[in-house]
Scaffold this motif. Structure first.
Motif, PDB file in Angstrom:
ATOM      1  N   SER A   1      22.819  34.547  20.436  1.00 14.98           N
ATOM      2  CA  SER A   1      23.135  33.134  20.598  1.00 14.98           C
ATOM      3  C   SER A   1      22.709  32.294  19.406  1.00 14.98           C
ATOM      4  N   SER A   2      22.127  32.885  18.403  1.00 14.85           N
ATOM      5  CA  SER A   2      21.662  32.125  17.257  1.00 14.85           C
ATOM      6  C   SER A   2      22.805  31.845  16.288  1.00 14.85           C
TER       7      SER A   2
ATOM      8  N   SER B   1      30.526  37.724  20.748  1.00 10.67           N
ATOM      9  CA  SER B   1      29.064  37.697  20.836  1.00 10.67           C
ATOM     10  C   SER B   1      28.605  37.254  22.226  1.00 10.67           C
ATOM     11  N   VAL B   2      29.330  36.311  22.832  1.00  8.16           N
ATOM     12  CA  VAL B   2      28.987  35.876  24.192  1.00  8.16           C
ATOM     13  C   VAL B   2      29.211  37.016  25.186  1.00  8.16           C
TER      14      VAL B   2
ATOM     15  N   LYS C   1      39.030  28.002  23.464  1.00 13.72           N
ATOM     16  CA  LYS C   1      38.420  27.623  24.741  1.00 13.72           C
ATOM     17  C   LYS C   1      39.059  28.386  25.893  1.00 13.72           C
ATOM     18  N   ILE C   2      40.384  28.554  25.851  1.00 15.61           N
ATOM     19  CA  ILE C   2      41.065  29.322  26.894  1.00 15.61           C
ATOM     20  C   ILE C   2      40.633  30.789  26.831  1.00 15.61           C
ATOM     21  N   CYS C   3      40.523  31.330  25.628  1.00 19.90           N
ATOM     22  CA  CYS C   3      40.131  32.741  25.475  1.00 19.90           C
ATOM     23  C   CYS C   3      38.708  32.999  25.933  1.00 19.90           C
ATOM     24  N   SER C   4      37.879  31.961  25.942  1.00 24.53           N
ATOM     25  CA  SER C   4      36.491  32.162  26.359  1.00 24.53           C
ATOM     26  C   SER C   4      36.363  32.491  27.841  1.00 24.53           C
ATOM     27  N   PHE C   5      37.431  32.262  28.633  1.00 24.30           N
ATOM     28  CA  PHE C   5      37.399  32.587  30.052  1.00 24.30           C
ATOM     29  C   PHE C   5      37.919  34.000  30.336  1.00 24.30           C
ATOM     30  N   LEU C   6      38.365  34.734  29.304  1.00 29.45           N
ATOM     31  CA  LEU C   6      38.918  36.074  29.483  1.00 29.45           C
ATOM     32  C   LEU C   6      37.827  37.126  29.400  1.00 29.45           C
TER      33      LEU C   6
END
Length: 489
Positions: A130-131, A106-107, A75-80
Motif C-alpha cells: 500500500s505504500s 497491488s490491491v 475505477k470500474i476495473c477496481s471492482f473486478l
C-alpha cells in the motif's frame, strides 16, 4: 350602417390574423427555447467528461467505453477479480495497458495475503504493497506475483527440487514426487460444434521414469462427429477440497481440432474399440459402430511438465526459454539416447545408449542420424515383451495389439534435452528385405515429426513368444543441431 358593419368585420378579421400569428410565433419561440436548452445540456454533459478529441474518435455516438477517461475505467476495473481483470486485458491495447496497472494488481495481491493469516509478516507485506513504492515497480510486477500466488505453488521450492537430475534419463529425478506433492492433475475439455463444453477429470495415471500416462474414462462422452475441439489443461487441486474453494487456475498444455479435416492416424482396434492417434501424444478410443468416445489417453513427457502444468494460462501454453551451448563443437562429441516402450499398465522395454555419434544419412545430406542398434551387431539385439495397449471404460476392458506408448529422450554431451518425444506408436508388417539369423516375421515402428525421426525393426520369435529389437536409429535435421548448439552442424 353597412359601412360600419363592414369596417367592424374587417377589423375583426385582422385581429384574428394577428392573434394567430402571435400564437405561432410564441410556439416557435418555445420550441427554439427547448432546443437551446437541450443543446446546452448536451454541451454541459460533454464538457463534464473532459473528453479529448482522440478519445471521441470524431463520432459522439460511437463506442462510449472509448470515450470514457482512463480514471473512470480504472475505477470500474477496481471492482473486478483477478480472473476478470486478466480476461479484459485482451480487449484492445488501451484495456491491456489499463488492466495491467500496478495500482490494481497491488490491491488484489494485498487482499490475497490478508486471506492467509497463517503467513508470517502479513502486516508488513500489506504495508509495503500500500505504500508509494507500488508504481515504482516495473509494469506487470504485482500481476505476476498474484498469478503465482493464485496458482498455489512455491516457485523457489519446487524449482530447487527439480535441479537434481536422474543420470539415467536426463530428467529431474523428483518429478513424480513434486507432481504428487503439488496435487497436479490434468483435465480434458471437449468443445462441441454448438459451442457447449464438457470437462472430464482424470481417472487413472501411470508413471514411468521419464513420462506419465493419463487416462480419462469416466462420465458421459459425446460422439466423435459432434466435436470441434479438445483442450488439455494442467490444474493444481487442493489436498482437502472444501465447498468454498475458488475456481482453479488452468494452464493450457495442448489444444487441437477434432474435425475430420484435421489429419489423424489410425492406431489399431480390437472387438470393441478403435484407437485414433491425434497429435501431441493424444489417443481417442471410440466404440466400434457408433463412433462414440469411450476414453481418451495422453502420454506426457517429464521435460518441463511441471512448468507446462502450472505456468501457462487458460488460453496460452507455457513457452520455455533456453540458451545455446557454449561450445559449437558439442554437437559432435556424443549424445545419450533413452527410450521406453510402455502402456498404461506396465513397461514393455527400457533401453539406454551412450555415447552415440552423429553421421550423415545416406542420400539425405540435410539429416544426421544416431544409430543405437545395427542389424549386423547381433550381441546388441534386445528381447522385447509383447507389445499391446490395454484399456478400460464403462466396466469393460480390452487390449489392442501391436501398439503402445513411446517415450524417447535424446541428450547432448552436457546432458541437456536435445529432443523429447512422448507419443503412441504402432507396429506395421515389413517385407523381409534383410537376412538375419532370426527366423520370424519382421515388424517396424516409425515415428516422424518436424524435429526428427525414429525407426525400430523387430523380429517376432514364435517359439519364444517375444520380439527382438534388431535395429534402432534416430535422425534429425542438421539445421536442428546448428540451432541447438549455436554453431555449424
Amino acid at each position: 350602417m353597412a359601412t360600419g358593419l363592414g369596417e367592424f368585420l374587417r377589423n375583426l378579421r385582422q385581429g384574428l390574423v394577428k392573434a394567430d400569428e402571435t400564437t405561432r410565433g410564441e410556439a416557435q419561440k418555445g420550441e427554439t427555447a427547448r432546443a437551446e436548452g437541450a443543446r446546452r445540456r448536451r454541451d454541459h454533459d460533454t464538457s463534464s467528461t473532459s473528453l479529448h478529441p482522440e478519445q471521441c474518435g470524431g463520432n459522439r455516438r460511437g463506442n462510449y467505453l472509448e470515450r470514457l477517461p482512463s480514471e473512470i475505467i480504472l475505477k470500474i476495473c477496481s471492482f473486478l477479480d483477478a480472473s476478470s481483470l486478466f480476461n479484459i486485458s485482451f480487449v484492445n491495447k488501451r484495456f491491456h495497458d489499463l488492466a495491467n496497472s500496478n495500482a490494481l494488481w497491488s490491491v488484489l495481491y494485498a487482499s490475497e495475503f490478508e486471506k492467509k493469516k497463517w503467513r508470517p509478516q502479513v502486516r508488513i507485506m500489506t504495508e509495503a504493497v500500500s505504500s508509494t513504492s507500488v508504481e515504482e515497480k516495473p509494469a506487470g510486477y504485482w500481476k505476476k506475483l498474484l498469478l503465482k500466488e493464485m496458482a498455489g505453488y512455491k516457485d523457489t521450492l519446487w524449482k530447487t527440487e527439480l535441479r537434481h537430475m536422474n543420470p539415467h534419463t536426463g530428467m529431474p529425478a523428483l518429478t513424480e514426487q513434486v507432481l504428487r506433492r503439488l496435487h497436479i492433475q490434468w483435465e480434458i475439455t471437449l468443445t462441441k460444434k454448438n459451442g457447449r463444453e464438457s470437462v472430464h477429470k482424470q481417472s487413472h495415471i501411470f508413471f514411468e521414469d521419464s513420462s506419465v500416462t493419463v487416462l480419462w474414462s469416466r462420465g458421459v462422452w459425446p460422439y466423435m462427429s459432434s466435436l470441434e475441439g479438445l483442450q488439455l489443461h494442467g490444474i493444481m487441486c487442493p489436498a482437502l477440497p472444501g465447498p468454498g474453494d475458488k475456481p482453479r487456475w488452468r494452464s493450457l498444455i495442448h489444444k487441437t481440432s477434432l474435425t475430420r479435416s484435421i489429419p489423424w492416424s489410425y492406431l489399431g482396434a480390437d472387438k470393441l474399440v478403435k484407437l485414433l492417434n491425434l497429435n501431441k501424444g493424444i489417443i481417442v478410443g471410440v466404440w466400434r459402430g457408433n463412433w462414440k468416445i469411450a476414453f481418451i489417453m495422453v502420454n506426457l513427457h517429464f521435460h518441463k511438465l511441471i512448468e507446462r502444468s502450472l505456468l501457462g494460462s487458460r488460453f496460452c501454453p507455457y513457452i520455455p526459454t533456453g540458451g545455446t551451448a557454449a561450445d559449437p563443437d558439442c554437437g559432435r562429441h556424443g549424445y545419450t539416447l533413452h527410450i521406453v516402450l510402455h502402456n498404461p499398465v506396465r513397461r514393455i522395454m527400457c533401453q539406454h545408449f551412450s555415447p552415440l555419434y552423429t553421421s550423415r544419412v545416406p542420400f539425405q545430406d540435410d539429416y544426421v542420424q544416431l544409430i543405437a542398434i545395427n542389424f549386423s551387431d547381433v550381441p546388441e539385439h534386445k528381447p522385447v515383451a509383447k507389445i499391446s495397449l490395454p484399456w478400460q471404460a464403462e466396466g469393460v476392458q480390452g487390449d489392442v495389439e501391436r501398439c503402445c506408448m513411446m517415450t524417447l529422450t535424446v541428450l547432448d554431451e552436457a546432458q541437456r534435452p536435445f529432443w523429447c518425444v512422448s507419443s503412441p506408436v504402432k507396429m506395421s508388417n515389413k517385407f523381409r528385405a534383410v537376412d538375419l539369423e532370426y527366423e520370424g516375421e519382421q515388424f517396424i515402428i516409425v515415428y516422424e515429426d518436424v524435429e526428427g525421426k525414429v525407426k525400430m525393426t523387430f523380429v517376432w520369435m514364435e517359439m519364444l513368444q517375444q520380439y527382438f529389437l534388431v535395429q534402432l536409429s534416430t535422425a534429425f535435421p542438421a539445421a536442428k543441431v546448428k540451432r541447438h548448439f549455436g554453431g555449424e552442424s
